[in-house]
Design a protein around this motif. Sequence first.
Motif, PDB file in Angstrom:
ATOM      1  N   LEU A 253       0.658  -1.396  -0.210  1.00 36.20           N
ATOM      2  CA  LEU A 253       0.094  -0.313   0.262  1.00 36.20           C
ATOM      3  C   LEU A 253       0.797   1.124  -0.015  1.00 36.20           C
ATOM      4  O   LEU A 253       1.561   1.268   0.528  1.00 36.20           O
ATOM      5  N   ALA A 254       0.988   1.959  -1.249  1.00 34.99           N
ATOM      6  CA  ALA A 254       2.025   2.995  -1.563  1.00 34.99           C
ATOM      7  C   ALA A 254       0.631   4.987  -0.773  1.00 34.99           C
ATOM      8  O   ALA A 254      -0.748   4.352  -1.099  1.00 34.99           O
ATOM      9  N   LEU A 255       1.362   4.863  -0.113  1.00 28.72           N
ATOM     10  CA  LEU A 255       0.879   6.364   0.414  1.00 28.72           C
ATOM     11  C   LEU A 255       1.578   7.834   0.131  1.00 28.72           C
ATOM     12  O   LEU A 255       2.880   7.757  -0.162  1.00 28.72           O
ATOM     13  N   LYS A 256       0.277   8.744  -0.808  1.00 25.30           N
ATOM     14  CA  LYS A 256       1.574  10.308  -1.469  1.00 25.30           C
ATOM     15  C   LYS A 256       0.525  11.252  -0.614  1.00 25.30           C
ATOM     16  O   LYS A 256      -1.137  11.306  -0.654  1.00 25.30           O
ATOM     17  N   GLN A 257       1.190  11.674   0.333  1.00 25.08           N
ATOM     18  CA  GLN A 257       0.697  13.198   0.734  1.00 25.08           C
ATOM     19  C   GLN A 257       1.171  14.629   0.437  1.00 25.08           C
ATOM     20  O   GLN A 257       1.634  14.500  -0.852  1.00 25.08           O
ATOM     21  N   ASP A 258       0.818  15.976   0.985  1.00 28.77           N
ATOM     22  CA  ASP A 258       0.685  16.912   0.692  1.00 28.77           C
ATOM     23  C   ASP A 258       0.477  16.828  -0.748  1.00 28.77           C
ATOM     24  O   ASP A 258       1.089  17.463  -1.615  1.00 28.77           O
ATOM     25  N   LEU A 259      -0.959  16.696  -0.725  1.00 31.96           N
ATOM     26  CA  LEU A 259      -1.257  17.286  -2.143  1.00 31.96           C
ATOM     27  C   LEU A 259      -1.995  17.363  -2.360  1.00 31.96           C
ATOM     28  O   LEU A 259      -3.339  18.026  -0.843  1.00 31.96           O
ATOM     29  N   PHE A 260      -2.275  19.406  -2.830  1.00 30.20           N
ATOM     30  CA  PHE A 260      -3.827  19.960  -2.578  1.00 30.20           C
ATOM     31  C   PHE A 260      -4.143  20.282  -3.955  1.00 30.20           C
ATOM     32  O   PHE A 260      -4.503  19.745  -4.693  1.00 30.20           O
ATOM     33  N   LEU A 261      -6.030  20.194  -3.251  1.00 32.44           N
ATOM     34  CA  LEU A 261      -6.574  19.563  -3.677  1.00 32.44           C
ATOM     35  C   LEU A 261      -7.286  22.005  -4.733  1.00 32.44           C
ATOM     36  O   LEU A 261      -7.410  22.542  -4.095  1.00 32.44           O
ATOM     37  N   VAL A 262      -6.994  22.131  -5.814  1.00 29.54           N
ATOM     38  CA  VAL A 262      -7.261  23.494  -6.494  1.00 29.54           C
ATOM     39  C   VAL A 262      -8.366  23.291  -7.351  1.00 29.54           C
ATOM     40  O   VAL A 262      -8.625  23.283  -8.107  1.00 29.54           O
ATOM     41  N   GLU A 263      -8.692  24.443  -6.784  1.00 33.16           N
ATOM     42  CA  GLU A 263     -10.120  24.822  -7.910  1.00 33.16           C
ATOM     43  C   GLU A 263      -9.319  26.083  -8.335  1.00 33.16           C
ATOM     44  O   GLU A 263      -9.051  27.159  -8.050  1.00 33.16           O
ATOM     45  N   LEU A 318      -3.748   7.107  -1.463  1.00 33.14           N
ATOM     46  CA  LEU A 318      -3.567   5.742  -1.011  1.00 33.14           C
ATOM     47  C   LEU A 318      -4.038   4.948  -2.050  1.00 33.14           C
ATOM     48  O   LEU A 318      -4.619   4.506  -2.884  1.00 33.14           O
ATOM     49  N   THR A 319      -2.591   4.308  -2.353  1.00 35.42           N
ATOM     50  CA  THR A 319      -2.825   2.758  -3.877  1.00 35.42           C
ATOM     51  C   THR A 319      -2.304   1.147  -3.570  1.00 35.42           C
ATOM     52  O   THR A 319      -1.447   0.961  -2.649  1.00 35.42           O
ATOM     53  N   LEU A 320      -3.526   0.446  -3.328  1.00 34.31           N
ATOM     54  CA  LEU A 320      -3.066  -0.720  -3.402  1.00 34.31           C
ATOM     55  C   LEU A 320      -2.021  -1.377  -4.759  1.00 34.31           C
ATOM     56  O   LEU A 320      -2.597  -1.037  -5.853  1.00 34.31           O
ATOM     57  N   VAL A 321      -1.274  -1.746  -4.199  1.00 35.86           N
ATOM     58  CA  VAL A 321      -0.572  -2.400  -5.421  1.00 35.86           C
ATOM     59  C   VAL A 321      -0.142  -4.259  -5.413  1.00 35.86           C
ATOM     60  O   VAL A 321      -0.348  -4.624  -4.288  1.00 35.86           O
ATOM     61  N   SER A 331     -14.190  -2.818  -2.862  1.00 37.56           N
ATOM     62  CA  SER A 331     -14.534  -2.874  -1.148  1.00 37.56           C
ATOM     63  C   SER A 331     -14.308  -2.355  -0.618  1.00 37.56           C
ATOM     64  O   SER A 331     -14.082  -2.004   0.670  1.00 37.56           O
ATOM     65  N   ALA A 332     -13.173  -1.525  -1.213  1.00 37.10           N
ATOM     66  CA  ALA A 332     -11.966  -0.660   0.051  1.00 37.10           C
ATOM     67  C   ALA A 332     -12.887   0.911  -0.130  1.00 37.10           C
ATOM     68  O   ALA A 332     -12.517   0.547   0.735  1.00 37.10           O
ATOM     69  N   CYS A 333     -13.475   0.929  -1.099  1.00 38.64           N
ATOM     70  CA  CYS A 333     -13.719   2.246  -0.673  1.00 38.64           C
ATOM     71  C   CYS A 333     -15.059   1.378  -0.028  1.00 38.64           C
ATOM     72  O   CYS A 333     -15.438   2.632   0.825  1.00 38.64           O
ATOM     73  N   ASN A 334     -15.932   0.684   0.045  1.00 33.87           N
ATOM     74  CA  ASN A 334     -16.798   0.441   1.295  1.00 33.87           C
ATOM     75  C   ASN A 334     -16.194   0.271   2.785  1.00 33.87           C
ATOM     76  O   ASN A 334     -17.560   1.402   3.460  1.00 33.87           O
ATOM     77  N   GLN A 335     -15.146  -0.470   2.782  1.00 34.88           N
ATOM     78  CA  GLN A 335     -14.580  -0.104   3.941  1.00 34.88           C
ATOM     79  C   GLN A 335     -14.276   1.392   4.516  1.00 34.88           C
ATOM     80  O   GLN A 335     -14.505   1.684   6.130  1.00 34.88           O
ATOM     81  N   LEU A 336     -13.914   1.693   3.248  1.00 31.80           N
ATOM     82  CA  LEU A 336     -13.296   3.092   4.003  1.00 31.80           C
ATOM     83  C   LEU A 336     -14.568   4.265   4.509  1.00 31.80           C
ATOM     84  O   LEU A 336     -14.957   4.367   5.259  1.00 31.80           O
ATOM     85  N   MET A 337     -15.655   3.884   3.677  1.00 33.89           N
ATOM     86  CA  MET A 337     -16.734   4.998   3.611  1.00 33.89           C
ATOM     87  C   MET A 337     -17.659   4.615   5.542  1.00 33.89           C
ATOM     88  O   MET A 337     -18.297   5.385   6.373  1.00 33.89           O
ATOM     89  N   ALA A 338     -17.251   2.950   5.517  1.00 28.74           N
ATOM     90  CA  ALA A 338     -17.998   2.597   6.471  1.00 28.74           C
ATOM     91  C   ALA A 338     -17.768   3.143   7.850  1.00 28.74           C
ATOM     92  O   ALA A 338     -17.936   2.910   9.147  1.00 28.74           O
ATOM     93  N   ALA A 360      -5.818  13.951   6.517  1.00 30.33           N
ATOM     94  CA  ALA A 360      -6.397  14.168   7.989  1.00 30.33           C
ATOM     95  C   ALA A 360      -7.080  12.597   8.217  1.00 30.33           C
ATOM     96  O   ALA A 360      -6.780  12.126   8.925  1.00 30.33           O
ATOM     97  N   ASP A 361      -7.802  11.914   6.423  1.00 33.72           N
ATOM     98  CA  ASP A 361      -7.946  10.333   6.647  1.00 33.72           C
ATOM     99  C   ASP A 361      -6.955   9.292   6.687  1.00 33.72           C
ATOM    100  O   ASP A 361      -6.850   8.543   6.764  1.00 33.72           O
ATOM    101  N   LEU A 362      -5.689  10.435   6.701  1.00 32.97           N
ATOM    102  CA  LEU A 362      -4.823   9.211   5.942  1.00 32.97           C
ATOM    103  C   LEU A 362      -4.750   8.213   6.502  1.00 32.97           C
ATOM    104  O   LEU A 362      -4.668   6.691   6.309  1.00 32.97           O
ATOM    105  N   GLN A 363      -3.730   8.761   7.729  1.00 34.65           N
ATOM    106  CA  GLN A 363      -3.464   7.399   8.446  1.00 34.65           C
ATOM    107  C   GLN A 363      -4.122   7.072   9.238  1.00 34.65           C
ATOM    108  O   GLN A 363      -3.796   5.240   8.670  1.00 34.65           O
ATOM    109  N   ARG A 364      -5.472   6.821   9.553  1.00 32.64           N
ATOM    110  CA  ARG A 364      -6.690   5.860   9.530  1.00 32.64           C
ATOM    111  C   ARG A 364      -7.438   5.397   8.710  1.00 32.64           C
ATOM    112  O   ARG A 364      -6.784   4.060   8.864  1.00 32.64           O
ATOM    113  N   ALA A 365      -7.323   5.824   7.064  1.00 31.23           N
ATOM    114  CA  ALA A 365      -7.750   4.959   6.148  1.00 31.23           C
ATOM    115  C   ALA A 365      -6.981   3.820   5.126  1.00 31.23           C
ATOM    116  O   ALA A 365      -6.558   2.715   5.061  1.00 31.23           O
ATOM    117  N   ALA A 366      -5.286   4.565   5.906  1.00 31.43           N
ATOM    118  CA  ALA A 366      -4.139   3.403   5.192  1.00 31.43           C
ATOM    119  C   ALA A 366      -3.527   2.016   6.721  1.00 31.43           C
ATOM    120  O   ALA A 366      -3.928   1.546   6.341  1.00 31.43           O
TER     121      ALA A 366
END
Lengths: 389, 389
Positions: A253-263, A318-321, A331-338, A360-366
Amino acid sequence: MALIVQKYGGTSVGSIERIQSVSERIISTQQQGHNVVVAVSAMAGETNRLMNLANQISEVPEPRELDMLLSAGEQVSIALLAMSLTQKGIKAISLTADQAGIQTNAVFNDATIEYIETDLITKWLNKGYVVIVAGFQGRDRIGNITTLGRGGSDTTAVALAAALNADECQIFTDVDGVYSSDPRFVSNTRRLKEVSFSDMHVLAKSGAKVLQEHSVTHAWNSSVTLRVLSSFDDGEGTLICENPKEVLAVTGLALKQDLFLVECEGISAKEQRELYKQYKVLDERCDCFQIVVPKATFLQLKLAFNTKIRNISSLSILTLVGDNVEGMAESACNQLMANSIDIYQYDIEPKSVSVIVNQADLQRAAEILHKTFVITEQSQDNNLMIAVS
Amino acid sequence: MALIVQKYGGTSVGSIERIQSVSERIISTQQQGHNVVVAVSAMAGETNRLMNLANQISEVPEPRELDMLLSAGEQVSIALLAMSLTQKGIKAISLTADQAGIQTNAVFNDATIEYIETDLITKWLNKGYVVIVAGFQGRDRIGNITTLGRGGSDTTAVALAAALNADECQIFTDVDGVYSSDPRFVSNTRRLKEVSFSDMHVLAKSGAKVLQEHSVTHAWNSSVTLRVLSSFDDGEGTLICENPKEVLAVTGLALKQDLFLVECEGISAKEQRELYKQYKVLDERCDCFQIVVPKATFLQLKLAFNTKIRNISSLSILTLVGDNVEGMAESACNQLMANSIDIYQYDIEPKSVSVIVNQADLQRAAEILHKTFVITEQSQDNNLMIAVS
C-alpha cells in the motif's frame, strides 16, 4: 566472483564514523570474492548547505553554476570514502562522474545519463581496486558538469550496473528493505523479500520513497537486479527483479501525501488543457474546475495564475498495488465509507487501485486498507506468501 | 582594452557578502573596458574544514584522495562567484582547473603547472564572458585532480596571466599592498608603490607573506606584471615589475619567525650532510652541531632522530632588502647590540642583509632596523623615494 555495484545515500555517509562503517561493509563484500563499484551521495546536509549558499545569491541560481556547486558535495564524500578504505589497507580510488565517463544530456539540474564510457572503471577493477564514483552527477558532451536531479545517486548506481553488466545493484539506505507500507503511518507493516519490477514501479510512482521511480524503470529496462539494504543493519533486504519466486496477493500500500485540491476559475482553455494533461481532475463545471497537485506545484501555479486559483483542501492518495487488486476497488471504498472516511475519487488501473481522501484521514484509511487487503490474518497464517502456481 | 587576470584569496570570498563585493569589483574592471579572468581560492575556513574531515580518517591522508577532497573547496567558490555575477546581469562562467586546461605534473599535494591549454578560456572571453577559474588546482596528464601546495591560487593566477599574455595580474588580498615591513610588528610601515621582481623575490623568500615566493619567480620568469591590491578598499596597491620607476635605498625589512635553534648530537655523517644542505648551521663541534629550522620541520626531525636532537631556543630572522644594503651589515649589528640584542649570526648576500635574533627580541629589533634603515627621517623628507639616476 561477481561484480556488485553498491549505492550509499547521504545518511549512510553522513559522518566520518558512518563513512568508516560503509568502508567495512565494502570490505566485507570484497572479502566474499566480489569486485565492487560504489556510487556515493553527498554527506547528509551538505547539499542543503550548498543550496542555502546559492539561495543567498538568488532564489533561482543559474542552472549550470548550481550543478558546478552541488557536484562538489559528492567529490568530498568519494574522497573521504577512498581515504577510509586506503587507511584500512584496501586498494581504492575515487572518480568524479567526469573521470568515470558518465555522459549526460545538457539539461542542467535534471540531466539524463546517455552513456557511460567504462574503460577507466574497468581498468581499476582489473587492478583489484574498489572504484568509488560520485553519484548524482555527470558531464555533458562539451565537458560541463551536470546533475541528475532527485534520487540521482540511485540512477548513477543503476546506470553503472547496466553499463558494467553487474550481477547485482545494491541500494543501501536508512531502511532495511521495501515494506508493505510506510511504517510511519501504518502498524504491522512487513519487509518484502522480493518485489517484481512492475510492482516496484507502481509503488514508486504512487509514493513509496525507498526507490526513485526513474531508477526502477532504468533497472527494469536494463534487467539490472536491484536489492534494497540497510546501511546500518545486516539482513538480506528486498530483491527487485523480473520474476520473483513468490508473489503476494497484494504487494503493498503506497501513500502519497501533501497534495492540494486546487480550484481554478477563469483560466484560458489552452492553459486548462495543459493542466488536464498533467494532473488529476476532480470536478469540472463550465468556467470552474478542480485539480489535484503537489504542494510545491501549487506554489508555482499560484505565481502564474494569482487569484484565479485557490487551495480548497489537503489530500492524500492511497494506492493498493498487486497483480490482482483491480477487483478490490469496491470493497476498499465500502470499508473506508463504513468508517466515515470521505472518498474524493477512486481509480482502477492495471495492478493498482487508488483512493483520494482528506489528508486528515490518511493514517486511519491506511490502517484499514493495510489490515484488510495487505497483511490480513489469512495472509499471516499462510506464512505471508501465496506461491505462484 | 586590456586583459586582466585577478586573483581573490579565501578571505576575499569568505562569505556570500564578500563574494558579492568581489563581483562588484570584477564588474568595475570590466566596465573600464577590460577582459577579466579570475582565479579564486576556497572560501576562508573551507580548506581547514575539509582537512579536518580527512584527519579524522588519517593523520597522513592518501595524497591523491586529499587532492580530490580539497579541490572541492574552490569548486564551491567559483560557482558562487559566477552565480553572483550572473545575478547582476554579467555574463560569467566558472571552470574547474581540469576544464580550464591547467595541466600539472603528477605530484599530488604539491604539483607544478606544466602547461595551460587556453582554448576554452579564450573562447569564453571572446564571447564577452568573465571567466572564473578554480585556483590552487590542476589535472595531471591522465586526468587526476592535483593541488599546487601553499600559495597555489597565486600561482594559478600568474600562470594564467603568462599563458594568456595578460596585461596585468592583480592579486587581491586582505592588505592593500606590499609594505616596508610587517605592520603587526613594526610601527610607521609604509605601502610601497613599486617593487622590482628581484627585491620582491628576496622579500618573499625572507618571510614577507603577501606573495608566495614561487609565484613571484614565475611572474618574473614570464615577465607578468603583478599588482597587489586590497579586496576591501580601493587604491592602487603595489606594482611588482622588472624596472620600477623609482627605487628606494632600502626596499623593506622582511621578518621570519617561529624558527627553532636545534642541537644535534650523534647523528651520522651522511645525515649531517643532508641537514647542512638544507638549513643554516650556527655552531659545529666534532659530534655536535646546531641548525636553524622552521618549527614544523623540527617536529618531523624529532620523529626521525628522537633524543639525538633538541630545541635550544626560538629564533627569528630579520632581513633588510634592497640594491645597496650590503654595506649596512656592520652598522645594523652595532645598532642592535647597542640595544642589548644578541645576534646569533648575520648573513650578507646580494641585495640582502639578515640577522638572527631571539624570538623575544623580534619586535624590538624590527623597530630599530626599520627606523634606522628603511623609513628614516631622511627618506621621509625625500618624499620616501630616491629617483634612479
